[in-house]
Design a protein around this motif. Structure first.
Motif, PDB file in Angstrom:
ATOM      1  N   LEU A  80      63.417 100.425 -14.751  1.00  0.00           N
ATOM      2  CA  LEU A  80      63.580  98.979 -14.792  1.00  0.00           C
ATOM      3  C   LEU A  80      62.931  98.348 -13.575  1.00  0.00           C
ATOM      4  CD1 LEU A  80      67.403  98.676 -15.596  1.00  0.00           C
ATOM      5  CD2 LEU A  80      65.512  98.424 -17.217  1.00  0.00           C
ATOM      6  N   ALA A  81      62.649  97.064 -13.675  1.00  0.00           N
ATOM      7  CA  ALA A  81      62.290  96.266 -12.508  1.00  0.00           C
ATOM      8  C   ALA A  81      63.611  95.889 -11.827  1.00  0.00           C
ATOM      9  CB  ALA A  81      61.528  95.021 -12.955  1.00  0.00           C
ATOM     10  N   ASP A  82      63.594  94.902 -10.964  1.00  0.00           N
ATOM     11  CA  ASP A  82      64.850  94.403 -10.415  1.00  0.00           C
ATOM     12  C   ASP A  82      65.745  93.981 -11.580  1.00  0.00           C
ATOM     13  OD1 ASP A  82      66.135  93.301  -7.733  1.00  0.00           O
ATOM     14  OD2 ASP A  82      66.508  91.832  -9.322  1.00  0.00           O
ATOM     15  N   TYR A  83      67.042  94.146 -11.439  1.00  0.00           N
ATOM     16  CA  TYR A  83      67.954  93.827 -12.548  1.00  0.00           C
ATOM     17  C   TYR A  83      67.843  92.369 -12.986  1.00  0.00           C
ATOM     18  CZ  TYR A  83      70.060  98.241 -11.073  1.00  0.00           C
ATOM     19  OH  TYR A  83      70.264  99.550 -10.723  1.00  0.00           O
ATOM     20  N   SER A  84      67.394  91.492 -12.100  1.00  0.00           N
ATOM     21  CA  SER A  84      67.279  90.074 -12.444  1.00  0.00           C
ATOM     22  C   SER A  84      66.000  89.748 -13.221  1.00  0.00           C
ATOM     23  CB  SER A  84      67.325  89.222 -11.171  1.00  0.00           C
ATOM     24  OG  SER A  84      66.212  89.506 -10.349  1.00  0.00           O
ATOM     25  N   ASP A  85      65.085  90.683 -13.354  1.00  0.00           N
ATOM     26  CA  ASP A  85      63.807  90.441 -14.033  1.00  0.00           C
ATOM     27  C   ASP A  85      63.982  90.621 -15.542  1.00  0.00           C
ATOM     28  OD1 ASP A  85      61.197  90.335 -14.996  1.00  0.00           O
ATOM     29  OD2 ASP A  85      60.380  91.406 -13.267  1.00  0.00           O
ATOM     30  N   ILE A  86      64.488  89.599 -16.181  1.00  0.00           N
ATOM     31  CA  ILE A  86      64.812  89.661 -17.610  1.00  0.00           C
ATOM     32  C   ILE A  86      63.564  89.913 -18.453  1.00  0.00           C
ATOM     33  CG2 ILE A  86      65.722  88.357 -19.581  1.00  0.00           C
ATOM     34  CD1 ILE A  86      67.617  86.977 -17.558  1.00  0.00           C
ATOM     35  N   PHE A  87      62.460  89.246 -18.126  1.00  0.00           N
ATOM     36  CA  PHE A  87      61.249  89.410 -18.929  1.00  0.00           C
ATOM     37  C   PHE A  87      60.756  90.860 -18.915  1.00  0.00           C
ATOM     38  CE2 PHE A  87      56.627  89.684 -19.273  1.00  0.00           C
ATOM     39  CZ  PHE A  87      56.454  89.161 -20.542  1.00  0.00           C
ATOM     40  N   TRP A  88      60.552  91.429 -17.721  1.00  0.00           N
ATOM     41  CA  TRP A  88      60.001  92.788 -17.626  1.00  0.00           C
ATOM     42  C   TRP A  88      60.958  93.802 -18.242  1.00  0.00           C
ATOM     43  CZ3 TRP A  88      60.264  97.796 -16.046  1.00  0.00           C
ATOM     44  CH2 TRP A  88      59.067  98.478 -15.899  1.00  0.00           C
ATOM     45  N   ASN A  89      62.247  93.677 -17.941  1.00  0.00           N
ATOM     46  CA  ASN A  89      63.222  94.635 -18.468  1.00  0.00           C
ATOM     47  C   ASN A  89      63.343  94.529 -19.989  1.00  0.00           C
ATOM     48  OD1 ASN A  89      63.665  95.616 -15.900  1.00  0.00           O
ATOM     49  ND2 ASN A  89      65.417  94.284 -15.525  1.00  0.00           N
ATOM     50  N   THR A  90      63.242  93.322 -20.522  1.00  0.00           N
ATOM     51  CA  THR A  90      63.256  93.151 -21.979  1.00  0.00           C
ATOM     52  C   THR A  90      62.055  93.845 -22.612  1.00  0.00           C
ATOM     53  OG1 THR A  90      64.478  91.066 -21.882  1.00  0.00           O
ATOM     54  CG2 THR A  90      63.178  91.471 -23.865  1.00  0.00           C
TER      55      THR A  90
END
Length: 82
Positions: free
Chosen positions: A45-55
């Motif tokens: 994952l990227a940082d947990y706050s990176d919704i776009f990349w993690n999605t």
């Protein structure tokens, strides 16, 4: 949503859209990781706050709507982590 541990690796039970996700997540040498054993999923994952990349990363393994649910939950829970 129930967070099981307050130190890494973290364990979270998430219910979203009629599905249950058993999330195990934390950090390793090169970044963050997520495992969802009851869905046979594991990824970085990227940082947990990176919704776009993690999605986008999770969408390789599950429906996009479920990936969005998981990514958004990680972004919210980030505020409560060490």
């Amino acid at each position: 949503m129930e967070l099981k541990r307050m130190q890494p690796p973290y364990e979270l039970e998430l219910s979203a859209r009629g599905h249950r996700f058993h999330l195990l997540f934390g950090k390793h040498t090169y970044g963050n990781f997520l495992c969802i054993p009851n869905w046979d999923i594991g990824c970085e994952l990227a940082d947990y706050s990176d919704i776009f990349w993690n999605t986008e990363r999770l969408s390789r393994h599950m429906k996009k709507t479920d990936a969005i649910s998981v990514a958004q939950a990680l972004a919210v829970i980030r505020e409560y982590l060490n």
